[in-house]
Write a protein that holds these residues in place. Structure first.
Motif, PDB file in Angstrom:
ATOM      1  N   LEU A  50       0.819  -1.209   0.000  1.00  5.23           N
ATOM      2  CA  LEU A  50       0.000   0.000   0.000  1.00  5.23           C
ATOM      3  C   LEU A  50       0.855   1.262   0.000  1.00  5.23           C
ATOM      4  CD1 LEU A  50      -2.829   1.366   0.474  1.00  5.23           C
ATOM      5  CD2 LEU A  50      -2.457   0.971   2.924  1.00  5.23           C
ATOM      6  N   ASP A  51       0.691   2.087  -1.031  1.00  9.03           N
ATOM      7  CA  ASP A  51       1.352   3.385  -1.077  1.00  9.03           C
ATOM      8  C   ASP A  51       0.571   4.378  -0.217  1.00  9.03           C
ATOM      9  OD1 ASP A  51       3.130   5.367  -1.836  1.00  9.03           O
ATOM     10  OD2 ASP A  51       2.001   5.896  -3.636  1.00  9.03           O
ATOM     11  N   ARG A  52       1.267   5.400   0.309  1.00 10.26           N
ATOM     12  CA  ARG A  52       0.578   6.405   1.116  1.00 10.26           C
ATOM     13  C   ARG A  52       0.035   7.551   0.283  1.00 10.26           C
ATOM     14  NH1 ARG A  52       2.662   8.327   6.879  1.00 10.26           N
ATOM     15  NH2 ARG A  52       0.721   9.451   6.538  1.00 10.26           N
ATOM     16  N   GLY A  53       0.869   8.099  -0.602  1.00 14.58           N
ATOM     17  CA  GLY A  53       0.473   9.292  -1.335  1.00 14.58           C
ATOM     18  C   GLY A  53      -0.373   8.979  -2.544  1.00 14.58           C
ATOM     19  N   LEU A  54      -1.670   8.788  -2.341  1.00 16.86           N
ATOM     20  CA  LEU A  54      -2.592   8.449  -3.423  1.00 16.86           C
ATOM     21  C   LEU A  54      -3.411   9.679  -3.835  1.00 16.86           C
ATOM     22  CD1 LEU A  54      -3.765   5.045  -1.935  1.00 16.86           C
ATOM     23  CD2 LEU A  54      -2.196   5.369  -3.855  1.00 16.86           C
ATOM     24  N   PRO A  55      -3.935   9.701  -5.048  1.00 17.44           N
ATOM     25  CA  PRO A  55      -4.657  10.892  -5.532  1.00 17.44           C
ATOM     26  C   PRO A  55      -5.861  11.268  -4.688  1.00 17.44           C
ATOM     27  CG  PRO A  55      -4.152   9.402  -7.348  1.00 17.44           C
ATOM     28  CD  PRO A  55      -3.822   8.673  -6.090  1.00 17.44           C
ATOM     29  N   ASP A  56      -6.518  10.264  -4.100  1.00 17.43           N
ATOM     30  CA  ASP A  56      -7.742  10.547  -3.349  1.00 17.43           C
ATOM     31  C   ASP A  56      -7.555  10.413  -1.837  1.00 17.43           C
ATOM     32  OD1 ASP A  56      -7.318   7.860  -3.712  1.00 17.43           O
ATOM     33  OD2 ASP A  56      -9.395   7.350  -4.126  1.00 17.43           O
ATOM     34  N   GLY A  57      -6.306  10.495  -1.366  1.00 15.88           N
ATOM     35  CA  GLY A  57      -6.089  10.491   0.073  1.00 15.88           C
ATOM     36  C   GLY A  57      -4.870   9.712   0.504  1.00 15.88           C
ATOM     37  N   ASP A  58      -4.681   9.645   1.810  1.00 13.33           N
ATOM     38  CA  ASP A  58      -3.556   8.930   2.410  1.00 13.33           C
ATOM     39  C   ASP A  58      -3.876   7.438   2.449  1.00 13.33           C
ATOM     40  OD1 ASP A  58      -1.569   7.846   4.051  1.00 13.33           O
ATOM     41  OD2 ASP A  58      -1.538   9.580   5.387  1.00 13.33           O
ATOM     42  N   GLY A  59      -2.970   6.611   1.922  1.00 10.73           N
ATOM     43  CA  GLY A  59      -3.193   5.174   1.919  1.00 10.73           C
ATOM     44  C   GLY A  59      -3.422   4.589   3.298  1.00 10.73           C
ATOM     45  N   LEU A  60      -2.893   5.245   4.336  1.00  7.93           N
ATOM     46  CA  LEU A  60      -3.091   4.730   5.694  1.00  7.93           C
ATOM     47  C   LEU A  60      -4.563   4.695   6.079  1.00  7.93           C
ATOM     48  CD1 LEU A  60      -0.190   6.366   7.766  1.00  7.93           C
ATOM     49  CD2 LEU A  60      -0.246   4.125   6.642  1.00  7.93           C
ATOM     50  N   SER A  61      -5.367   5.568   5.479  1.00 11.52           N
ATOM     51  CA  SER A  61      -6.794   5.604   5.812  1.00 11.52           C
ATOM     52  C   SER A  61      -7.507   4.327   5.382  1.00 11.52           C
ATOM     53  CB  SER A  61      -7.467   6.816   5.173  1.00 11.52           C
ATOM     54  OG  SER A  61      -7.460   6.713   3.748  1.00 11.52           O
ATOM     55  N   LEU A  62      -6.870   3.540   4.516  1.00 16.39           N
ATOM     56  CA  LEU A  62      -7.485   2.297   4.052  1.00 16.39           C
ATOM     57  C   LEU A  62      -7.297   1.160   5.050  1.00 16.39           C
ATOM     58  CD1 LEU A  62      -8.891   0.991   1.551  1.00 16.39           C
ATOM     59  CD2 LEU A  62      -6.607   0.379   0.727  1.00 16.39           C
ATOM     60  N   ILE A  63      -6.311   1.284   5.930  1.00 13.71           N
ATOM     61  CA  ILE A  63      -5.962   0.164   6.816  1.00 13.71           C
ATOM     62  C   ILE A  63      -7.095  -0.245   7.744  1.00 13.71           C
ATOM     63  CG2 ILE A  63      -4.409  -0.587   8.663  1.00 13.71           C
ATOM     64  CD1 ILE A  63      -2.168   0.915   7.288  1.00 13.71           C
ATOM     65  N   PRO A  64      -7.803   0.681   8.430  1.00 12.70           N
ATOM     66  CA  PRO A  64      -8.922   0.232   9.282  1.00 12.70           C
ATOM     67  C   PRO A  64      -9.975  -0.557   8.520  1.00 12.70           C
ATOM     68  CG  PRO A  64      -8.333   2.492   9.794  1.00 12.70           C
ATOM     69  CD  PRO A  64      -7.575   2.132   8.557  1.00 12.70           C
ATOM     70  N   PHE A  65     -10.278  -0.142   7.289  1.00 15.05           N
ATOM     71  CA  PHE A  65     -11.231  -0.873   6.451  1.00 15.05           C
ATOM     72  C   PHE A  65     -10.729  -2.284   6.171  1.00 15.05           C
ATOM     73  CE2 PHE A  65     -12.128  -2.227   2.075  1.00 15.05           C
ATOM     74  CZ  PHE A  65     -13.504  -2.339   2.100  1.00 15.05           C
ATOM     75  N   LEU A  66      -9.449  -2.408   5.833  1.00 12.63           N
ATOM     76  CA  LEU A  66      -8.875  -3.723   5.550  1.00 12.63           C
ATOM     77  C   LEU A  66      -8.860  -4.598   6.800  1.00 12.63           C
ATOM     78  CD1 LEU A  66      -5.843  -2.557   3.363  1.00 12.63           C
ATOM     79  CD2 LEU A  66      -7.951  -3.640   2.549  1.00 12.63           C
ATOM     80  N   ARG A  67      -8.561  -3.991   7.935  1.00 10.93           N
ATOM     81  CA  ARG A  67      -8.498  -4.759   9.185  1.00 10.93           C
ATOM     82  C   ARG A  67      -9.887  -5.257   9.609  1.00 10.93           C
ATOM     83  NH1 ARG A  67      -4.331  -6.586   8.661  1.00 10.93           N
ATOM     84  NH2 ARG A  67      -2.344  -5.625   9.137  1.00 10.93           N
ATOM     85  N   GLN A  68     -10.924  -4.519   9.290  1.00  9.89           N
ATOM     86  CA  GLN A  68     -12.276  -4.983   9.595  1.00  9.89           C
ATOM     87  C   GLN A  68     -12.611  -6.243   8.809  1.00  9.89           C
ATOM     88  OE1 GLN A  68     -14.930  -1.714   8.851  1.00  9.89           O
ATOM     89  NE2 GLN A  68     -14.458  -0.677  10.786  1.00  9.89           N
ATOM     90  N   ARG A  69     -12.091  -6.317   7.583  1.00  5.38           N
ATOM     91  CA  ARG A  69     -12.352  -7.481   6.740  1.00  5.38           C
ATOM     92  C   ARG A  69     -11.477  -8.669   7.118  1.00  5.38           C
ATOM     93  NH1 ARG A  69     -14.990  -7.847   2.537  1.00  5.38           N
ATOM     94  NH2 ARG A  69     -13.484  -9.206   1.481  1.00  5.38           N
ATOM     95  N   ASP A  70     -10.228  -8.415   7.498  1.00  6.71           N
ATOM     96  CA  ASP A  70      -9.301  -9.498   7.808  1.00  6.71           C
ATOM     97  C   ASP A  70      -8.247  -8.962   8.760  1.00  6.71           C
ATOM     98  OD1 ASP A  70      -7.456 -11.541   7.932  1.00  6.71           O
ATOM     99  OD2 ASP A  70      -7.477 -11.963   5.790  1.00  6.71           O
ATOM    100  N   ALA A  71      -8.353  -9.326  10.027  1.00  8.52           N
ATOM    101  CA  ALA A  71      -7.449  -8.791  11.046  1.00  8.52           C
ATOM    102  C   ALA A  71      -6.008  -9.246  10.847  1.00  8.52           C
ATOM    103  CB  ALA A  71      -7.935  -9.201  12.436  1.00  8.52           C
ATOM    104  N   LEU A  72      -5.816 -10.371  10.127  1.00  8.11           N
ATOM    105  CA  LEU A  72      -4.473 -10.919   9.964  1.00  8.11           C
ATOM    106  C   LEU A  72      -3.862 -10.629   8.597  1.00  8.11           C
ATOM    107  CD1 LEU A  72      -4.976 -14.430  11.635  1.00  8.11           C
ATOM    108  CD2 LEU A  72      -3.951 -12.379  12.637  1.00  8.11           C
TER     109      LEU A  72
END
Length: 224
Positions: A50-72
């Motif tokens: 996952l890159d951080r500097g994306l056109p529509d925001g910081d890639g880190l903002s995607l991590i909580p969404f991903l963790r909800q789907r799969d904690a591991l």
């Protein structure tokens, strides 16, 4: 192994996709947060880069969404933001590792192997059935310790079947593991790969059999 690459820089993305595929890693690419969310919902991935500097925001903002789907789910963040507070923020939000650009591709591969070795990812580094074994870390199939020289797609099919030896693997699961979203696949392509793989295992007297249920899937089991 199937990986989701979230990277918006075309040259960097193309270089990473090419290098990952040479390592027999099926790679899908998203160039922004919105597409990455859609692809994460639609596909099953073994890891995410996952890159951080994306056109529509910081890639880190995607991590909580991903963790909800799969904690591991193993998540490695790639970024040019390498200051200590930024690295700490990424790890605290749930990233498993943080790699600062520029980096060597060999290091990314090593870090992928490392996060895949963590508890909950691979139950064992080698799986066996009959005289056949599969080294999950180095992604190598062997019969009586001798490496098999087989094409990439067949190796991917074999890896999935060996991971779930003795259990039925659906066609959909095999297709997801072997082919990316952008691959052009004919209706009988999977069956052709399985057929060739089955013949090779018989010729090598690997003492395993691949059983198929029409329209459902395949199962690898020890020959009786």
């Amino acid at each position: 192994m199937r990986l989701l690459l979230v990277e918006d820089e075309p040259e960097m993305a193309a270089a990473l996709e090419s290098a990952l595929r040479r390592q027999d890693i099926v790679t899908d690419r998203a160039d922004g947060l919105e597409l990455a969310r859609e692809m994460a919902l639609a596909g099953r991935y073994d890891a995410i880069v996952l890159d951080r500097g994306l056109p529509d925001g910081d890639g880190l903002s995607l991590i909580p969404f991903l963790r909800q789907r799969d904690a591991l789910m193993p998540i490695i963040v790639l970024t040019a933001r390498g200051r200590l507070p930024e690295r700490v923020t990424g790890l605290d939000l749930g990233a498993d590792d943080y790699l600062v650009k520029p980096f060597a591709f060999e290091e990314l591969l090593a870090r992928l192997r490392a996060v895949m070795r963590r508890p909950g990812q691979l139950r064992a580094m080698t799986v066996k059935a009959g005289r056949l074994s599969f080294d999950l870390e180095h992604r190598e199939a062997l019969v009586d310790g001798m490496p098999l020289d087989i094409p990439r797609r067949e190796l991917l099919v074999l890896e999935v079947l060996m991971r779930r030896a003795g259990r039925m693997v659906t066609r959909e699961s095999l297709m997801e593991a072997v082919f990316g979203f952008t691959d052009e696949v004919q209706s009988n392509t999977l069956d052709s790969h399985v057929s060739r793989l089955r013949r090779k295992l018989v010729d090598l007297e690997a003492d395993v059999a691949i059983k198929g249920v029409r329209g459902v899937g395949y199962m690898l089991m020890e020959a009786r």
